[in-house]
Write a protein that holds these residues in place. Structure first.
Motif, mmCIF file in Angstrom:
data_model
loop_
_atom_site.group_PDB
_atom_site.id
_atom_site.type_symbol
_atom_site.label_atom_id
_atom_site.label_comp_id
_atom_site.label_asym_id
_atom_site.label_seq_id
_atom_site.Cartn_x
_atom_site.Cartn_y
_atom_site.Cartn_z
ATOM 1 N N TRP A 194 0.830 -1.207 0.000
ATOM 2 C CA TRP A 194 0.000 0.000 0.000
ATOM 3 C C TRP A 194 0.864 1.255 0.000
ATOM 4 O O TRP A 194 0.497 2.264 -0.609
ATOM 5 C CB TRP A 194 -0.932 0.009 1.199
ATOM 6 C CG TRP A 194 -1.594 1.349 1.408
ATOM 7 C CD1 TRP A 194 -1.450 2.190 2.463
ATOM 8 C CD2 TRP A 194 -2.495 1.999 0.501
ATOM 9 N NE1 TRP A 194 -2.195 3.326 2.275
ATOM 10 C CE2 TRP A 194 -2.850 3.240 1.072
ATOM 11 C CE3 TRP A 194 -3.024 1.658 -0.741
ATOM 12 C CZ2 TRP A 194 -3.707 4.130 0.453
ATOM 13 C CZ3 TRP A 194 -3.876 2.555 -1.368
ATOM 14 C CH2 TRP A 194 -4.218 3.778 -0.764
ATOM 15 N N ALA A 195 2.026 1.202 0.634
ATOM 16 C CA ALA A 195 2.903 2.369 0.693
ATOM 17 C C ALA A 195 3.313 2.813 -0.712
ATOM 18 O O ALA A 195 3.308 4.010 -1.024
ATOM 19 C CB ALA A 195 4.138 2.057 1.535
ATOM 20 N N SER A 196 3.661 1.863 -1.589
ATOM 21 C CA SER A 196 4.097 2.218 -2.942
ATOM 22 C C SER A 196 2.908 2.498 -3.861
ATOM 23 O O SER A 196 2.931 3.442 -4.653
ATOM 24 C CB SER A 196 4.964 1.099 -3.530
ATOM 25 O OG SER A 196 4.229 -0.116 -3.614
ATOM 26 N N ILE A 197 1.843 1.697 -3.720
ATOM 27 C CA ILE A 197 0.660 1.894 -4.573
ATOM 28 C C ILE A 197 -0.052 3.193 -4.205
ATOM 29 O O ILE A 197 -0.457 3.971 -5.082
ATOM 30 C CB ILE A 197 -0.297 0.699 -4.447
ATOM 31 C CG1 ILE A 197 0.366 -0.577 -4.960
ATOM 32 C CG2 ILE A 197 -1.592 0.962 -5.215
ATOM 33 C CD1 ILE A 197 -0.458 -1.831 -4.752
ATOM 34 N N GLY A 198 -0.208 3.437 -2.907
ATOM 35 C CA GLY A 198 -0.858 4.674 -2.467
ATOM 36 C C GLY A 198 -0.080 5.904 -2.898
ATOM 37 O O GLY A 198 -0.665 6.928 -3.288
ATOM 38 N N LEU A 199 1.247 5.820 -2.833
ATOM 39 C CA LEU A 199 2.098 6.924 -3.270
ATOM 40 C C LEU A 199 1.870 7.209 -4.752
ATOM 41 O O LEU A 199 1.792 8.370 -5.173
ATOM 42 C CB LEU A 199 3.563 6.569 -3.008
ATOM 43 C CG LEU A 199 4.589 7.698 -3.105
ATOM 44 C CD1 LEU A 199 4.344 8.720 -2.007
ATOM 45 C CD2 LEU A 199 6.005 7.141 -3.004
ATOM 46 N N PHE A 200 1.748 6.149 -5.542
ATOM 47 C CA PHE A 200 1.502 6.290 -6.974
ATOM 48 C C PHE A 200 0.127 6.894 -7.259
ATOM 49 O O PHE A 200 -0.047 7.688 -8.197
ATOM 50 C CB PHE A 200 1.624 4.906 -7.637
ATOM 51 C CG PHE A 200 1.091 4.846 -9.032
ATOM 52 C CD1 PHE A 200 1.825 5.375 -10.090
ATOM 53 C CD2 PHE A 200 -0.141 4.261 -9.295
ATOM 54 C CE1 PHE A 200 1.328 5.318 -11.385
ATOM 55 C CE2 PHE A 200 -0.633 4.205 -10.595
ATOM 56 C CZ PHE A 200 0.101 4.739 -11.640
ATOM 57 N N LEU A 201 -0.853 6.550 -6.440
ATOM 58 C CA LEU A 201 -2.227 6.992 -6.688
ATOM 59 C C LEU A 201 -2.464 8.460 -6.326
ATOM 60 O O LEU A 201 -3.371 9.095 -6.905
ATOM 61 C CB LEU A 201 -3.203 6.119 -5.893
ATOM 62 C CG LEU A 201 -3.363 4.667 -6.364
ATOM 63 C CD1 LEU A 201 -4.289 3.921 -5.423
ATOM 64 C CD2 LEU A 201 -3.892 4.613 -7.794
ATOM 65 N N LEU A 202 -1.691 9.003 -5.397
ATOM 66 C CA LEU A 202 -1.961 10.369 -4.922
ATOM 67 C C LEU A 202 -1.988 11.406 -6.046
ATOM 68 O O LEU A 202 -2.936 12.205 -6.122
ATOM 69 C CB LEU A 202 -0.947 10.764 -3.845
ATOM 70 C CG LEU A 202 -1.213 10.224 -2.441
ATOM 71 C CD1 LEU A 202 -0.107 10.626 -1.484
ATOM 72 C CD2 LEU A 202 -2.559 10.728 -1.921
ATOM 73 N N PRO A 203 -0.990 11.459 -6.936
ATOM 74 C CA PRO A 203 -1.078 12.438 -8.026
ATOM 75 C C PRO A 203 -2.274 12.195 -8.941
ATOM 76 O O PRO A 203 -2.885 13.152 -9.440
ATOM 77 C CB PRO A 203 0.250 12.258 -8.783
ATOM 78 C CG PRO A 203 1.165 11.608 -7.816
ATOM 79 C CD PRO A 203 0.298 10.733 -6.976
ATOM 80 N N LEU A 204 -2.621 10.931 -9.175
ATOM 81 C CA LEU A 204 -3.771 10.620 -10.032
ATOM 82 C C LEU A 204 -5.070 11.085 -9.386
ATOM 83 O O LEU A 204 -5.948 11.647 -10.057
ATOM 84 C CB LEU A 204 -3.820 9.115 -10.310
ATOM 85 C CG LEU A 204 -2.586 8.512 -10.988
ATOM 86 C CD1 LEU A 204 -2.782 7.005 -11.188
ATOM 87 C CD2 LEU A 204 -2.318 9.187 -12.320
ATOM 88 N N VAL A 205 -5.199 10.848 -8.087
ATOM 89 C CA VAL A 205 -6.389 11.304 -7.368
ATOM 90 C C VAL A 205 -6.466 12.824 -7.400
ATOM 91 O O VAL A 205 -7.541 13.413 -7.577
ATOM 92 C CB VAL A 205 -6.374 10.789 -5.913
ATOM 93 C CG1 VAL A 205 -7.517 11.408 -5.114
ATOM 94 C CG2 VAL A 205 -6.469 9.269 -5.886
ATOM 95 N N SER A 206 -5.308 13.473 -7.229
ATOM 96 C CA SER A 206 -5.260 14.929 -7.264
ATOM 97 C C SER A 206 -5.760 15.464 -8.598
ATOM 98 O O SER A 206 -6.563 16.407 -8.647
ATOM 99 C CB SER A 206 -3.823 15.408 -7.008
ATOM 100 O OG SER A 206 -3.718 16.805 -7.188
ATOM 101 N N VAL A 207 -5.308 14.862 -9.699
ATOM 102 C CA VAL A 207 -5.741 15.298 -11.027
ATOM 103 C C VAL A 207 -7.239 15.042 -11.219
ATOM 104 O O VAL A 207 -7.965 15.890 -11.748
ATOM 105 C CB VAL A 207 -4.935 14.567 -12.119
ATOM 106 C CG1 VAL A 207 -5.551 14.805 -13.494
ATOM 107 C CG2 VAL A 207 -3.493 15.034 -12.109
ATOM 108 N N GLY A 208 -7.707 13.875 -10.768
ATOM 109 C CA GLY A 208 -9.125 13.555 -10.905
ATOM 110 C C GLY A 208 -10.009 14.546 -10.170
ATOM 111 O O GLY A 208 -11.023 15.016 -10.709
#
Length: 372
Positions: free
Chosen positions: A167-181
């Motif tokens: 989750w640490a690596s996947i969540g880190l990856f998702l944060l910019p995507l969530v921000s853009v969404g």
């Protein structure tokens, strides 16, 4: 009700800008004054950014020599490269400079290096690091950069799987995507609010907005994968707040929006003309959406516009709604009454649809109350 001013000028952007500048000058308004307040937070943000970027210096009061001791103890040379904080080429160059005696340590106080180093300090190694620093060790403490199990001091990576499927690596990856969404959602909510307010846009503004809808998310996505993840969390919080603000304000101001739309429905695009416009092609004006024509009838105490009757007949023949105006030159109440009486008598036998108007441009030192 016939409204001429702003509706007329919007069709001629240069004329519109000219009239706005005249309005600013007449009312003593500085158009930049509304932006001045926004520069004040920037001063604080610049200082705050520097402090947050160097927590070991400003939060813990450590010197650069002490920080470099910590970096050496935590094997900064290896961890920084494996974590993507420093490129292998850059680290190789630093190592060579240390070997040549140009630098004393591979740890350099640039970018977000202090944040990265601070994130490496944990309860397991804290005691050893405090002992390493001696008396200054009492200033050292663990800074928790985690949020929902994600280290916000780390930079998100596209190839997140290289750090393992956690989750640490996947969540880190998702944060910019969530921000853009969420930023896209925020823009859509803002557009809906503007539509509710019936804020019409010209084609240039609409094109600019469409471009921003594409470019801004792409820029924020790129930035999100080049800086620590804390920025993405900040943006997410900001966009969520903006969305709720737009929704709440939209509901609270719904009646005002409806009233504004009702008022806008009564407005008509128009022009004002005088002898200085010469022969006016009223048929072309009609075809370009001009619904109202305000004709200068008179000026001063006894001046009659020489084009009054030709303009009157031409506008009538084109089926346009009519109004008349008088160019006022009076500087006292008595003269103003006399000029208004002359104007009223001149147009008494003419047909018109809109209320007579006074064009008061020459103040000659009169203040607002005297002009009124």
């Amino acid at each position: 009700q016939c409204l001429v001013g702003s509706e007329m000028c919007i069709r001629d952007r240069a004329k519109y800008n000219e009239e706005v500048q005249k309005l600013y000058q007449r009312e003593g308004v500085n158009p930049m004054s509304g932006c001045l307040w926004s520069f004040i937070p920037i001063l604080f943000l610049m200082v705050l950014y520097g402090i947050i970027r160097e927590p070991l210096t400003y939060f813990m009061g450590l010197t650069m020599e002490q920080i470099q001791l910590i970096a050496q103890e935590l094997d900064w040379q290896t961890v920084a490269v494996s974590s993507g904080w420093v490129t292998p080429a850059a680290m190789e160059k630093l190592v060579q400079q240390v070997a040549d005696g140009k630098l004393t340590s591979v740890f350099q106080n640039g970018a977000y290096n202090q944040m990265y180093l601070a994130s490496m300090i944990n309860p397991d190694n804290l005691a050893a690091l405090q002992a390493l620093l001696g008396d200054a060790g009492s200033k050292l403490f663990v800074m928790d950069f985690s949020f929902l199990g994600i280290n916000l001091a780390n930079i998100p990576k596209w190839n997140f799987w290289t750090a393992g499927f956690s989750w640490a690596s996947i969540g880190l990856f998702l944060l910019p995507l969530v921000s853009v969404g969420i930023s896209l959602l925020s823009m859509q909510v803002s557009l809906k609010t503007n539509q509710m307010n019936n804020q019409a846009q010209d084609e240039t503004m609409a094109k600019t907005n469409r471009t921003m809808m594409i470019m801004m998310p792409l820029m924020s996505l790129w930035i999100g994968f080049t800086v620590p993840a804390g920025l993405s969390v900040y943006w997410i919080a900001q966009y969520i707040f903006t969305i709720f603000q737009e929704i709440i304000c939209g509901k609270l101001l719904k009646k005002d929006y409806e009233a504004a739309r009702a008022a806008a429905a009564d407005r008509m695009a128009g022009i004002d003309i005088s002898v200085y416009q010469g022969d006016v092609d009223f048929e072309t004006a009609r075809d370009n959406g001009v619904e109202v024509v305000y004709i200068r009838a008179s000026y001063g105490s006894d001046g009659v516009d020489s084009a009054l009757y030709s303009h009157y007949e031409g506008a009538r023949a084109a089926g346009r709604k009519l109004g008349f105006y008088h160019y006022l030159t009076a500087l006292d109440t008595e003269s103003a009454r006399a000029q208004a009486g002359f104007f009223a008598g001149l147009i008494r036998d003419l047909d018109y649809d809109c209320r007579p108007a006074l064009d008061f441009e020459v103040y000659r030192g009169l203040d607002r109350d005297q002009a009124t």
